[in-house]
Motif scaffolding. Structure first.
Motif, PDB file in Angstrom:
ATOM      1  N   LEU A 247       0.805  -1.224   0.000  1.00  0.00           N
ATOM      2  CA  LEU A 247       0.000   0.000   0.000  1.00  0.00           C
ATOM      3  C   LEU A 247       0.837   1.272   0.000  1.00  0.00           C
ATOM      4  O   LEU A 247       0.280   2.367   0.049  1.00  0.00           O
ATOM      5  CB  LEU A 247      -0.938   0.010   1.215  1.00  0.00           C
ATOM      6  CG  LEU A 247      -2.128  -0.956   1.139  1.00  0.00           C
ATOM      7  CD1 LEU A 247      -2.870  -0.979   2.468  1.00  0.00           C
ATOM      8  CD2 LEU A 247      -3.080  -0.554   0.009  1.00  0.00           C
ATOM      9  N   ALA A 248       2.150   1.133  -0.045  1.00  0.00           N
ATOM     10  CA  ALA A 248       3.018   2.319  -0.043  1.00  0.00           C
ATOM     11  C   ALA A 248       2.702   3.283  -1.189  1.00  0.00           C
ATOM     12  O   ALA A 248       2.686   4.508  -0.972  1.00  0.00           O
ATOM     13  CB  ALA A 248       4.484   1.891  -0.084  1.00  0.00           C
ATOM     14  N   PRO A 249       2.425   2.809  -2.416  1.00  0.00           N
ATOM     15  CA  PRO A 249       2.087   3.756  -3.487  1.00  0.00           C
ATOM     16  C   PRO A 249       0.779   4.505  -3.262  1.00  0.00           C
ATOM     17  O   PRO A 249       0.533   5.522  -3.918  1.00  0.00           O
ATOM     18  CB  PRO A 249       1.992   2.860  -4.735  1.00  0.00           C
ATOM     19  CG  PRO A 249       2.747   1.625  -4.399  1.00  0.00           C
ATOM     20  CD  PRO A 249       2.548   1.437  -2.930  1.00  0.00           C
ATOM     21  N   HIS A 250      -0.058   4.021  -2.343  1.00  0.00           N
ATOM     22  CA  HIS A 250      -1.353   4.644  -2.082  1.00  0.00           C
ATOM     23  C   HIS A 250      -1.389   5.311  -0.705  1.00  0.00           C
ATOM     24  O   HIS A 250      -2.465   5.463  -0.122  1.00  0.00           O
ATOM     25  CB  HIS A 250      -2.462   3.595  -2.179  1.00  0.00           C
ATOM     26  CG  HIS A 250      -2.408   2.750  -3.411  1.00  0.00           C
ATOM     27  ND1 HIS A 250      -2.723   3.223  -4.666  1.00  0.00           N
ATOM     28  CD2 HIS A 250      -2.044   1.447  -3.585  1.00  0.00           C
ATOM     29  CE1 HIS A 250      -2.585   2.257  -5.559  1.00  0.00           C
ATOM     30  NE2 HIS A 250      -2.169   1.167  -4.929  1.00  0.00           N
ATOM     31  N   GLU A 251      -0.244   5.673  -0.190  1.00  0.00           N
ATOM     32  CA  GLU A 251      -0.164   6.228   1.164  1.00  0.00           C
ATOM     33  C   GLU A 251      -0.983   7.511   1.296  1.00  0.00           C
ATOM     34  O   GLU A 251      -1.616   7.755   2.333  1.00  0.00           O
ATOM     35  CB  GLU A 251       1.304   6.491   1.520  1.00  0.00           C
ATOM     36  CG  GLU A 251       1.519   6.939   2.959  1.00  0.00           C
ATOM     37  CD  GLU A 251       1.095   5.889   3.966  1.00  0.00           C
ATOM     38  OE1 GLU A 251       0.636   6.279   5.059  1.00  0.00           O
ATOM     39  OE2 GLU A 251       1.206   4.685   3.650  1.00  0.00           O
ATOM     40  N   GLU A 252      -1.001   8.325   0.250  1.00  0.00           N
ATOM     41  CA  GLU A 252      -1.719   9.604   0.323  1.00  0.00           C
ATOM     42  C   GLU A 252      -3.208   9.395   0.523  1.00  0.00           C
ATOM     43  O   GLU A 252      -3.835  10.034   1.379  1.00  0.00           O
ATOM     44  CB  GLU A 252      -1.470  10.402  -0.949  1.00  0.00           C
ATOM     45  CG  GLU A 252      -2.157  11.768  -0.952  1.00  0.00           C
ATOM     46  CD  GLU A 252      -1.893  12.539  -2.233  1.00  0.00           C
ATOM     47  OE1 GLU A 252      -2.503  13.618  -2.410  1.00  0.00           O
ATOM     48  OE2 GLU A 252      -1.080  12.071  -3.057  1.00  0.00           O
ATOM     49  N   ARG A 258      -8.035   7.803   6.698  1.00  0.00           N
ATOM     50  CA  ARG A 258      -7.874   7.786   8.158  1.00  0.00           C
ATOM     51  C   ARG A 258      -8.389   9.056   8.813  1.00  0.00           C
ATOM     52  O   ARG A 258      -8.426   9.134  10.052  1.00  0.00           O
ATOM     53  CB  ARG A 258      -6.409   7.561   8.510  1.00  0.00           C
ATOM     54  CG  ARG A 258      -5.904   6.169   8.137  1.00  0.00           C
ATOM     55  CD  ARG A 258      -4.430   6.020   8.381  1.00  0.00           C
ATOM     56  NE  ARG A 258      -4.084   6.159   9.787  1.00  0.00           N
ATOM     57  CZ  ARG A 258      -2.844   6.151  10.256  1.00  0.00           C
ATOM     58  NH1 ARG A 258      -1.828   6.014   9.415  1.00  0.00           N
ATOM     59  NH2 ARG A 258      -2.612   6.278  11.544  1.00  0.00           N
ATOM     60  N   THR A 259      -8.786  10.056   8.042  1.00  0.00           N
ATOM     61  CA  THR A 259      -9.399  11.245   8.646  1.00  0.00           C
ATOM     62  C   THR A 259     -10.832  10.980   9.098  1.00  0.00           C
ATOM     63  O   THR A 259     -11.407  11.792   9.821  1.00  0.00           O
ATOM     64  CB  THR A 259      -9.378  12.424   7.662  1.00  0.00           C
ATOM     65  OG1 THR A 259     -10.093  12.060   6.462  1.00  0.00           O
ATOM     66  CG2 THR A 259      -7.950  12.785   7.276  1.00  0.00           C
ATOM     67  N   ILE A 260     -11.414   9.847   8.684  1.00  0.00           N
ATOM     68  CA  ILE A 260     -12.755   9.480   9.160  1.00  0.00           C
ATOM     69  C   ILE A 260     -12.661   9.089  10.632  1.00  0.00           C
ATOM     70  O   ILE A 260     -11.814   8.276  11.000  1.00  0.00           O
ATOM     71  CB  ILE A 260     -13.317   8.309   8.341  1.00  0.00           C
ATOM     72  CG1 ILE A 260     -13.336   8.633   6.850  1.00  0.00           C
ATOM     73  CG2 ILE A 260     -14.718   7.946   8.815  1.00  0.00           C
ATOM     74  CD1 ILE A 260     -13.761   7.462   5.982  1.00  0.00           C
ATOM     75  N   VAL A 267      -7.925  -0.597   9.963  1.00  0.00           N
ATOM     76  CA  VAL A 267      -9.260  -0.539   9.375  1.00  0.00           C
ATOM     77  C   VAL A 267      -9.193   0.079   7.982  1.00  0.00           C
ATOM     78  O   VAL A 267      -9.863  -0.380   7.046  1.00  0.00           O
ATOM     79  CB  VAL A 267     -10.214   0.259  10.282  1.00  0.00           C
ATOM     80  CG1 VAL A 267     -11.556   0.476   9.595  1.00  0.00           C
ATOM     81  CG2 VAL A 267     -10.429  -0.467  11.599  1.00  0.00           C
ATOM     82  N   ALA A 268      -8.368   1.111   7.813  1.00  0.00           N
ATOM     83  CA  ALA A 268      -8.196   1.728   6.493  1.00  0.00           C
ATOM     84  C   ALA A 268      -7.618   0.722   5.500  1.00  0.00           C
ATOM     85  O   ALA A 268      -8.024   0.675   4.329  1.00  0.00           O
ATOM     86  CB  ALA A 268      -7.302   2.953   6.599  1.00  0.00           C
ATOM     87  N   GLN A 269      -6.679  -0.093   5.955  1.00  0.00           N
ATOM     88  CA  GLN A 269      -6.096  -1.113   5.081  1.00  0.00           C
ATOM     89  C   GLN A 269      -7.141  -2.156   4.692  1.00  0.00           C
ATOM     90  O   GLN A 269      -7.197  -2.594   3.535  1.00  0.00           O
ATOM     91  CB  GLN A 269      -4.910  -1.778   5.775  1.00  0.00           C
ATOM     92  CG  GLN A 269      -3.706  -0.868   5.948  1.00  0.00           C
ATOM     93  CD  GLN A 269      -2.609  -1.510   6.777  1.00  0.00           C
ATOM     94  OE1 GLN A 269      -2.840  -2.488   7.489  1.00  0.00           O
ATOM     95  NE2 GLN A 269      -1.408  -0.954   6.707  1.00  0.00           N
TER      96      GLN A 269
END
Length: 416
Positions: A247-252, A258-260, A267-269
């Motif tokens: 998931l490193a390429p989708h870190e942004e 995760r602001t939810i 949970v985000a993953q």
């Protein structure tokens, strides 16, 4: 019935065999030709299946979601054909006609007429990520079960550690267990190993650690359980590292998710792995909520609504959403917590958590689709939504959309 797909194939997939039926235009005008063949499910046989479908100029391949047996078939064909994975409940044939060949023909016939819809299947990258995340969840659940078995052994030995500590597995409990395995029997010496806040409960801990622990009996079981926990934690660390790398390429976008409120890293993953990050599969947030099984269903007949049970969504996703929902409702001064309290008061806590899960899924769709952070509506959103000022603003906008110029003035007070 109108044929939408001239050349299509229906596959009835099993563990060892796959029965394939190709439907194509016949020699006579308006007729349809049917060819059926059976293949093994080995990689070599699946390559032969792919070549045969290509020779028949098949444009669409449909198959029933049968356990995990569909996965190698789908993966072998998806690069050369448009593959549809169809819900088994949508493929029920007429009773009394249940054979592998009949099922294959039936799938092809309803496929060519467009009578079924494909299930959501993410791209290969996220299917692999989904496998890793689910494997990590399974290992984590196994770790919990092993810790519970450890608690049973301690209770059998008369050790009441959980009567003093909030949980059985901690740095203190690990130190106590290691000391017991080394032959330490004094409750005073064992209580001296307390760490953190347990140091203030020294007397209660000494009483709880009076035991009949026998190394030759309980020690054998505890030693095995500790080794099992250590191996599970090593596997969890390995899964965490691999998932983070994938998931490193989708870190942004993960940071935006995760602001939810209530949504942490894991949970985000899980949400990214189960739903994916391409929202083109879901035209609106309502489509995503329906697929996830977090919105009411439809069951009405004769003008009467007979219930609204939600459809069963992905269980791995629902577990993560429930965890996030409980975290969100504990936050203060947020829309999610206020909305939960509002629904819990009239419908109960279970439905309120379901509504919070729905709110999180809707927020996820907008965040991933628009690449924006979560914007909290505020705890007073319901009051503001139905306030006179808000209603006046909404009605004004409707009149202006009809071509009117609207000027609003407050009504004068009535004469006394």
């Amino acid at each position: 019935m109108q044929v939408l797909y001239e050349r299509c194939a229906g596959l009835d997939v099993h563990r060892d065999t796959v029965v394939a039926t190709v439907r194509s235009p016949g020699k006579r005008r308006g007729s349809r030709s049917t060819q059926t063949r059976t293949f093994r499910t080995t990689m070599r046989a699946l390559a032969e299946l792919s070549d045969w479908l290509a020779c028949e100029s098949v444009e669409l391949v449909g198959m029933e979601a049968t356990g995990v047996y569909w996965k190698p078939v789908f993966t072998s064909l998806e690069d050369r054909f448009t593959c549809w994975l169809v819900n088994a409940a949508h493929l029920r044939n007429v009773p009394g006609r249940k054979t592998d060949v009949a099922d294959s023909v039936w799938i092809a016939r309803i496929l060519e007429c467009g009578l079924v819809r494909p299930s959501f299947v993410p791209v290969q990258e996220f299917r692999e990520l989904r496998d890793l995340v689910r494997a990590r969840t399974a290992v984590s659940q196994e770790r919990v079960r092993v810790i519970q078995r450890l608690e049973k052994v301690l209770q059998d030995a008369g050790i009441k550690l959980t009567s003093v500590a909030s949980q059985v597995w901690s740095k203190t409990s690990r130190a106590v267990l290691e000391a017991l395995l080394e032959g330490v029997t004094s409750p005073v010496e064992l209580a001296a190993l307390a760490k953190g806040r347990l140091r203030s409960k020294r007397e209660a801990l000494e009483e709880a650690l009076e035991h009949r622990f026998r190394v030759e009996h309980h020690g054998v079981i505890v030693r095995g359980l500790l080794a099992h926990i250590d191996s599970l934690e090593q596997r969890l660390d390995a899964y965490d590292a691999e998932i983070a790398a994938r998931l490193a390429p989708h870190e942004e976008i993960l940071e935006l998710i995760r602001t939810i409120p209530g949504v942490g890293l894991k949970v985000a993953q899980v949400m990214a792995a189960e739903i994916g990050l391409d929202m083109s599969a879901f035209p609106t947030s309502a489509h995503l909520a329906s697929w996830a099984g977090v919105c009411p269903g439809n069951h009405a007949s004769g003008g009467k609504r007979k219930g609204g049970r939600s459809r069963p969504g992905p269980k791995w996703l629902k577990v993560a959403l429930t965890e996030a929902a409980w975290g969100a409702v504990k936050a203060k001064d947020t829309y999610l917590s206020a909305h939960h309290k509002q629904i819990a008061g009239r419908a109960g806590g279970y439905k309120a958590i379901g509504a919070t899960r729905h709110d999180i899924v809707v927020a996820y769709w907008h965040i991933v689709h628009d690449h924006v952070p979560y914007r909290d509506l505020g705890p007073d959103w319901a009051a503001r939504r139905f306030s006179p000022a808000h209603r006046a603003k909404r009605l004004t906008a409707q009149l202006e959309a009809l071509g009117y110029d609207v000027t609003i003035e407050p009504a004068s007070a009535p004469p006394a």
